[in-house]
Design a protein around this motif. Structure first.
Motif, short mmCIF file in Angstrom:
data_model
loop_
_atom_site.label_atom_id
_atom_site.label_comp_id
_atom_site.label_asym_id
_atom_site.label_seq_id
_atom_site.Cartn_x
_atom_site.Cartn_y
_atom_site.Cartn_z
N HIS A 81 0.70 -1.13 0.17
CA HIS A 81 0.02 0.11 -0.17
C HIS A 81 0.64 1.16 0.10
CE1 HIS A 81 -2.61 3.11 1.27
NE2 HIS A 81 -3.87 2.26 1.04
N PRO A 82 0.55 2.31 -0.78
CA PRO A 82 1.42 3.69 -0.56
C PRO A 82 1.45 4.79 -0.01
CG PRO A 82 -1.09 3.65 -2.09
CD PRO A 82 -0.39 2.11 -1.90
N ASP A 83 0.74 4.35 1.30
CA ASP A 83 1.05 5.10 2.43
C ASP A 83 1.24 4.06 3.53
OD1 ASP A 83 -0.88 7.01 1.03
OD2 ASP A 83 -2.47 6.59 1.58
N PHE A 84 1.64 2.95 3.61
CA PHE A 84 2.48 2.36 4.46
C PHE A 84 3.67 2.49 5.06
CE2 PHE A 84 5.08 -1.32 6.15
CZ PHE A 84 4.24 -2.15 7.02
N GLU A 85 4.20 2.93 6.12
CA GLU A 85 5.53 3.39 6.31
C GLU A 85 6.38 2.74 7.25
OE1 GLU A 85 5.03 6.64 8.62
OE2 GLU A 85 4.83 8.21 6.54
N ASP A 86 5.37 1.24 8.53
CA ASP A 86 6.66 0.89 8.88
C ASP A 86 5.69 0.14 9.87
OD1 ASP A 86 8.69 -0.12 9.72
OD2 ASP A 86 9.85 1.24 11.09
N ILE A 100 1.98 -0.16 13.97
CA ILE A 100 1.83 -0.22 12.28
C ILE A 100 1.06 1.68 12.17
CG2 ILE A 100 0.54 -0.07 10.16
CD1 ILE A 100 1.44 -3.23 11.31
N LYS A 101 2.87 1.80 11.10
CA LYS A 101 2.89 3.19 10.40
C LYS A 101 2.30 3.36 9.79
CE LYS A 101 6.54 4.41 14.25
NZ LYS A 101 7.78 5.02 14.16
N ARG A 102 0.91 4.12 9.20
CA ARG A 102 0.23 4.90 7.96
C ARG A 102 0.27 5.88 7.43
NH1 ARG A 102 -4.93 2.72 5.15
NH2 ARG A 102 -5.45 4.29 3.37
N ARG A 103 0.99 6.01 6.26
CA ARG A 103 1.61 8.12 6.23
C ARG A 103 0.03 8.66 6.61
NH1 ARG A 103 3.33 7.02 2.28
NH2 ARG A 103 5.01 6.96 2.26
N PHE A 150 -5.23 -0.57 7.87
CA PHE A 150 -5.45 -0.92 6.76
C PHE A 150 -6.30 -1.82 6.24
CE2 PHE A 150 -0.48 0.02 6.77
CZ PHE A 150 -1.14 1.20 5.68
N PRO A 151 -7.55 -1.12 6.21
CA PRO A 151 -9.09 -1.82 6.01
C PRO A 151 -9.10 -2.20 4.38
CG PRO A 151 -9.48 0.57 7.21
CD PRO A 151 -8.04 0.01 7.67
#
Length: 269
Positions: A81-86, A100-103, A150-151
């Motif tokens: 997913h493009p918004d996945f960071e770490d 979970i880190k999402r942008r 990330f649903p």
């Protein structure tokens, strides 16, 4: 992005032919063997979350009535997913925490403890919880965190490890019974209420996987196959073989008991 699949999943007729052709091959997971309609549904579910046809079959399964995916596969989907960071994971055999880190959003932090597992009856339901509590706690915390963060990427899929802990679904008996009019009319034929047999599936577990089979007999054959592979291995020492055999037995107590009973029946028949 060009698809690597030989089947056009946008064409229903093409997809059906593909499912029927591969349904009885040995490369198809056991829970999809000879079930082309189930294969079609799994491929469609995978397509909706960005998986190729064969990736879907290897990753998705229906456990206790719930569509699920192995925890590592869930993570792989979210990483794309493009918004996945770490992702940060910490834990031991008492608790596990996943961050979970999402942008652009506040990090999602989920913790699952052995006390929670015990209250839910998980540790007594599956031998895997007793043998590998660290891994099971890790997968529970990871599954909850990924689903909350990330649903949109997971499309309602839950972790395979979580689905295995749900009790088997019981079929509801919706057979109609006699109405008042039927009871009053002696000539009316009574409606026979049939008892439905509920089939419980059997699981076979190794250190890395836990697979569900339709019958205990089918699962026991896989157990025997793994046992023979360990015994016949030229790469393992006697001590290593015994350690692996003990682990296999610990993870599958119901299959061990089934095989002992079956052997006794042959001896005394």
């Amino acid at each position: 992005m060009t698809s690597k699949s030989l089947v056009d999943t946008n064409n229903l007729e093409s997809a059906l032919v593909f499912c029927e052709r591969i349904a009885n091959t040995s490369l198809v997971p056991q829970n999809f063997r000879n079930k082309p309609n189930d294969i079609l549904v799994a491929i469609q579910m995978g397509k909706e979350v960005g998986l190729e046809a064969m990736q879907s079959l290897q990753s998705i399964s229906v456990i206790n009535g719930k569509p699920s995916m192995y925890g590592d596969s869930l993570l792989a989907l979210c990483r794309k997913h493009p918004d996945f960071e770490d992702m940060i994971e910490e834990g031991d055999d008492k608790s596990a925490t996943c961050t979970i880190k999402r942008r652009g959003q506040t990090p999602v932090v989920k913790t699952f403890t052995i006390q929670q597992a015990q209250r839910a009856g998980l540790t007594s339901r599956s031998p895997v919880w007793k043998a590998y509590p660290e891994r099971m706690l890790q997968m529970r915390a990871r599954g909850f965190a990924l689903r909350d963060a990330f649903p949109d990427a997971l499309g309602g899929l839950i972790a395979h490890e979580e689905a295995m802990d749900y009790p088997p679904q019981k079929e509801k008996d919706i057979t109609p019974v006699q109405t008042l009019d039927q009871l009053a009319d002696k000539t009316a034929e009574p409606v026979v209420k049939e008892e439905k047999q509920i089939e419980y599936k059997t699981t076979f577990s190794t250190n890395d996987t836990c697979t569900e089979y339709d019958t205990t007999e089918a699962a026991s054959k896989i157990y025997i196959k793994y046992e023979k592979m360990i015994k016949d291995s030229d790469k393992l020492s006697v001590e290593e073989k015994q350690k692996k055999l003990d682990s296999l037995s610990t993870l599958n107590p119901s299959l061990v008991q089934y095989l002992k009973t079956k052997h006794a029946q042959r001896v005394y028949a």
